[in-house]
Design an enzyme around this catalytic site. Structure first.
Site: not given
Ligand code: NAD
Ligand code: DAU
Length: 349
Positions: A131-133, A156, A159-160
């Site tokens: 992630t960019d975080e 989060y 840990s990433k």
């Molecule tokens: P998600 O939470 O939708 O899915 C995570 C999946 O991992 C689930 O299916 C869950 O059951 C599985 N999982 C969790 N713990 C596990 C374990 N111990 N063993 C096996 N499986 C397990 O997540 P996502 O949004 O699809 O994100 C996927 C990846 O992309 C993550 O690594 C996240 O950090 C990264 N990422 C997500 C975003 C985003 O915007 N969603 C952005 C940047 C990076």
């Molecule tokens: O940037 C990549 C990341 O994007 C991933 O690594 C994470 O897995 C993914 O969850 C996401 O993190 P964010 O915290 O940016 O996403 P989230 O959708 O939770 O929130 C997006 C923005 O919106 C953030 O600035 C917080 C804000 N927010 C979020 C929620 C859930 C609100 O204002 N209201 C809300 O109810």
């Protein structure tokens, strides 16, 4: 690549990636999807894939924190490539209860690296999704590049960051063939409605309040999930061993503007019964602790070296996502009620 291990394939991005690989890409090998089905994992996201690709798709319910089980899966299925999505992914949950984030994101990644190390001769590529975080927060100017120092601010993102360092260290120390991608906020079909975009779409559809943290001025760079999938596959096939690539959507926006955009598109598609504007539902709530102000990605390396560029404009991507959630109300109902967990028990018992 003939036997690809995909971890976390029942989650949002993992399911989209498996759908993309089998339905649209040139990948012709098997996918072994390992997922332990947390609250975020829903195999129903791939129910049609199970039927359509019986020879190419295998699902195994297993926890990546179980090192012995992972080593056996690597050996039994002759794993030659890995695309590692499995993680605890929601920042707010990591603030309330970080434990599982440390276990899955750090220890789980370590277990996969150890299994991969024991089969180095067979391994073509270990691709780690990050992630960019990990880069922390930006001011009003500038972009994250692959050279930006790590400065994670939430349990989060910390840990990433730890998992990224482990993957890189296994390359330097053991010659593990790897790539890492750090991407921005994804949105699109099958996203669990705890994240901003699906939460706002579903609340706005029902006329419920729309929580915006703080002053709504936080900025994210929104990436349509299909564009993320094309980038990952390009990196897995053509990315240079040992390299890191940033992936972004070229779509920076303040949260409040995005929420207003969703309100206006929904009003245009389907007025609320009392004819009220959905913008009236916006509720500025208490801010997230340590809330990163701005993320913005420079994905020039990926464009220059591998010719990748995101296709979806934010407005078109959001419109398609809204249409998907409206069309898939049964999926929404089962996910929101937790009923999909019952489906899992009956389907996989
Ligand atoms: P998600 O939470 O939708 O899915 C995570 C999946 O991992 C689930 O299916 C869950 O059951 C599985 N999982 C969790 N713990 C596990 C374990 N111990 N063993 C096996 N499986 C397990 O997540 P996502 O949004 O699809 O994100 C996927 C990846 O992309 C993550 O690594 C996240 O950090 C990264 N990422 C997500 C975003 C985003 O915007 N969603 C952005 C940047 C990076
Ligand atoms: O940037 C990549 C990341 O994007 C991933 O690594 C994470 O897995 C993914 O969850 C996401 O993190 P964010 O915290 O940016 O996403 P989230 O959708 O939770 O929130 C997006 C923005 O919106 C953030 O600035 C917080 C804000 N927010 C979020 C929620 C859930 C609100 O204002 N209201 C809300 O109810």
């Amino acid at each position: 690549m003939k036997n690809m291990l995909v971890t976390g394939g029942c989650g949002f991005i993992g399911a989209n990636f498996i759908r993309y690989l089998l339905n649209e890409s040139d990948y012709a090998g098997r996918i072994i999807n390992v997922d332990n089905l947390t609250y975020a994992g829903n195999p129903e996201n791939l129910a049609d894939i199970e039927i359509d690709y019986p020879d190419q798709y295998i699902f195994i319910q297993a926890d990546i924190c179980d090192g012995t089980r992972m080593a056996k899966i690597f050996a039994d299925y002759q794993i030659d490539s890995v695309c590692h999505f499995a993680a605890e992914s929601h920042v707010d949950r990591s603030i309330v209860k970080p434990d599982a984030f440390i276990q899955t994101n750090i220890v789980g990644t370590f277990n996969l690296l150890e299994s991969a190390r024991s089969r180095l001769d067979h391994l073509i590529r270990f691709h780690h999704i990050s992630t960019d975080e990990v880069y922390g927060s930006l001011g009003s100017e500038g972009y994250f590049t692959e050279k930006t120092p790590y400065k994670p601010n939430s349990p989060y993102s910390a840990s990433k960051a730890a998992s990224d360092h482990l993957v890189r260290a296994y390359h330097k120390t053991y010659d593990l063939p790897m790539t890492i991608s750090n991407c921005s906020n994804n949105y699109g079909p099958y996203q669990f409605p705890e994240k901003l975009v699906p939460l706002i779409i579903l609340n706005a559809l029902e006329g419920k309040s729309l929580p915006v943290y703080g002053d709504g001025g936080n900025v994210r760079d929104w990436l349509y999930v299909r564009d993320h999938c094309t980038a990952i596959w390009k990196i897995m096939k053509q990315g240079k061993n040992g390299e890191i690539y940033n992936i972004g959507g070229n779509s920076e926006m303040k949260n409040i503007k995005l929420v207003e955009m969703i309100c206006d598109i929904l009003d245009e598609m389907k007025r609320l019964t009392n004819n009220r504007s959905r913008r009236d539902l916006i509720d500025f709530v208490k801010d997230r602790p340590g809330h990163d102000r701005r993320y913005a990605i420079d994905f020039g390396k990926l464009s220059r070296e591998l010719g990748w560029f995101p296709e979806a404009s934010l407005e078109i991507g959001i419109r398609d996502t809204i249409k998907w959630y409206i069309k898939n109300q049964k999926w929404v109902g089962r996910v929101k009620s937790g009923e999909y967990q019952t489906w899992i028990k009956t389907h996989y018992s």
